[in-house]
Design an enzyme around this catalytic site. Structure first.
Site, PDB file in Angstrom:
ATOM      1  N   LYS A  33      42.938  31.695  36.515  1.00 18.81           N
ATOM      2  CA  LYS A  33      42.125  32.867  36.853  1.00 18.81           C
ATOM      3  C   LYS A  33      42.211  33.126  38.358  1.00 18.81           C
ATOM      4  O   LYS A  33      42.178  32.180  39.157  1.00 18.81           O
ATOM      5  CB  LYS A  33      40.658  32.603  36.462  1.00 18.81           C
ATOM      6  CG  LYS A  33      39.640  33.626  36.950  1.00 18.81           C
ATOM      7  CD  LYS A  33      39.773  34.966  36.265  1.00 18.81           C
ATOM      8  CE  LYS A  33      38.782  35.989  36.843  1.00 18.81           C
ATOM      9  NZ  LYS A  33      38.981  37.333  36.242  1.00 18.81           N
ATOM     10  N   CYS A  62      43.055  43.696  41.990  1.00 17.92           N
ATOM     11  CA  CYS A  62      41.808  43.630  41.212  1.00 17.92           C
ATOM     12  C   CYS A  62      41.009  44.922  41.386  1.00 17.92           C
ATOM     13  O   CYS A  62      40.583  45.241  42.493  1.00 17.92           O
ATOM     14  CB  CYS A  62      40.922  42.464  41.624  1.00 17.92           C
ATOM     15  SG  CYS A  62      39.336  42.508  40.750  1.00 17.92           S
TER      16      CYS A  62
HETATM   17  C1  DHB Z   1      39.478  40.926  37.713  1.00 17.59           C
HETATM   18  C2  DHB Z   1      40.237  41.949  37.199  1.00 17.59           C
HETATM   19  C3  DHB Z   1      41.532  42.089  37.599  1.00 17.59           C
HETATM   20  O1  DHB Z   1      42.313  43.081  37.114  1.00 17.59           O
HETATM   21  C4  DHB Z   1      42.049  41.215  38.538  1.00 17.59           C
HETATM   22  O2  DHB Z   1      43.312  41.384  38.920  1.00 17.59           O
HETATM   23  C5  DHB Z   1      41.303  40.187  39.042  1.00 17.59           C
HETATM   24  C6  DHB Z   1      39.995  40.050  38.619  1.00 17.59           C
HETATM   25  C7  DHB Z   1      38.095  40.791  37.292  1.00 17.59           C
HETATM   26  O3  DHB Z   1      37.444  41.808  37.053  1.00 17.59           O
HETATM   27  O4  DHB Z   1      37.618  39.636  37.201  1.00 17.59           O
END
Ligand code: DHB
Length: 309
Positions: free
Chosen positions: A43, A128
């Site tokens: 993540k 993000c």
């Molecule tokens: C999240 C969403 C994304 O597209 C990303 O690249 C990183 C984090 C999120 O909302 O957690």
């Protein structure tokens, strides 16, 4: 043979998770290790642990999904500890996603991972769309070039970047011209979610997710053609780099199309979230059957070979 290589590491097969799905905790990552995937990515990390946005923040839709998670993650030290304890004799290489809330955060995290001298591959997330008040770097060409100018000399090893979808040929050209200035930039991952869609329930006339008045990133089958275009646009413009395709994969057929467009590996997000890690064995089998029918024995037989009229 479905094996491939990216940024100097070998993957026994081309499939893995899209960052964000099944990869926040060591329990999630264990499920990825135990699956038929060819790799795994963590993540996106920030310097500090984050709870993320209020729920509901992910909802499946008829042809995909919408999410505004808001970067919930355990903080980069957790993923650094995981990377330090990872069994690198495993056939699956480890990718680490870093998504600092500022260039200073990305710098701090890159420095910490480089100091640890680990054989994992770092992927910097420039895309993000879900943190309220924070525009994504990928749509600001000058900020993206400045970030690469700061981070590449710290990394001094092959690395990747995660990109948002682009929708204009001039933007493909401008982004690629920047990326081609950086020799250690080994690959780009296309695409992150199609940012800031809105899903509304017809009966209740209410947005389906809570954050940002219901605005969130779209993924799944509905983004397939945008993903294929981005993969192919960068495959054509980055002759010395690789592309990881992500977006719209529900079966072996879409993986095949990503490779035809130029992908060297393919990640699965929404379908992994909905089906669980058993998705990898299913889709690998489907891809093998497609290749057998078409008479292809390796990915190189058709990678990037989409025909045009
Ligand atoms: C999240 C969403 C994304 O597209 C990303 O690249 C990183 C984090 C999120 O909302 O957690």
């Amino acid at each position: 043979d479905l094996s491939t290589s990216i940024a100097g590491v070998h993957l026994p097969n081309l499939l893995f998770n899209a960052s964000g799905v099944c990869c926040q905790t060591t329990d999630d990552l264990k499920q990825m290790q135990d699956s038929a995937s060819g790799s795994l990515i963590t993540k996106s990390a920030t310097c500090a642990q984050r709870e993320g946005n209020p729920s509901p923040r992910y909802v499946p839709l008829p042809t995909g999904s919408i999410n505004s998670m808001g970067l919930p993650n355990e903080g980069y030290q957790y993923y650094l500890d995981y990377a330090k304890s990872y069994d690198y004799s495993s056939p699956k290489p480890l990718f680490i996603s870093l998504s600092g809330l500022s260039l200073a955060e990305n710098k701090t995290m890159c420095e910490a991972f480089v100091a640890a001298k680990l054989p994992c591959v770092l992927e910097i997330n420039f895309s993000c769309p879900n943190v309220p008040g924070k525009p994504q770097l990928g749509y600001d060409m000058e900020a993206m070039e400045a970030a690469l100018n700061t981070l590449a000399p710290i990394l001094r090893q092959p690395f990747g970047i995660k990109l948002p979808p682009y929708f204009d040929i001039a933007h493909f050209d401008a982004a690629a011209a920047i990326f081609n200035k950086f020799d250690d930039l080994a690959y780009v991952t296309c695409i992150n979610s199609v940012g800031n869609g809105l899903a509304i329930d017809f009966e209740t006339e209410t947005a389906l997710i809570k954050p940002k008045d219901g605005f969130g990133g779209l993924g799944g089958f509905m983004v397939l053609n945008t993903a294929l275009a981005n993969v192919n646009a960068f495959h054509r413009r980055l002759p010395t780099k690789k592309v990881i395709g992500v977006g719209g994969v529900t079966s072996g057929k879409e993986v095949f199309l990503h490779v035809l467009a130029g992908a060297s590996a393919v990640q699965i997000g929404t379908t992994l979230k909905e089906e669980g890690p058993a998705v990898f064995a299913r889709i690998l089998k489907e891809l093998e059957e497609i290749m057998e029918k078409k008479g292809y024995t390796s990915l190189e037989d058709f990678r990037g070979k989409v025909k045009t009229l």
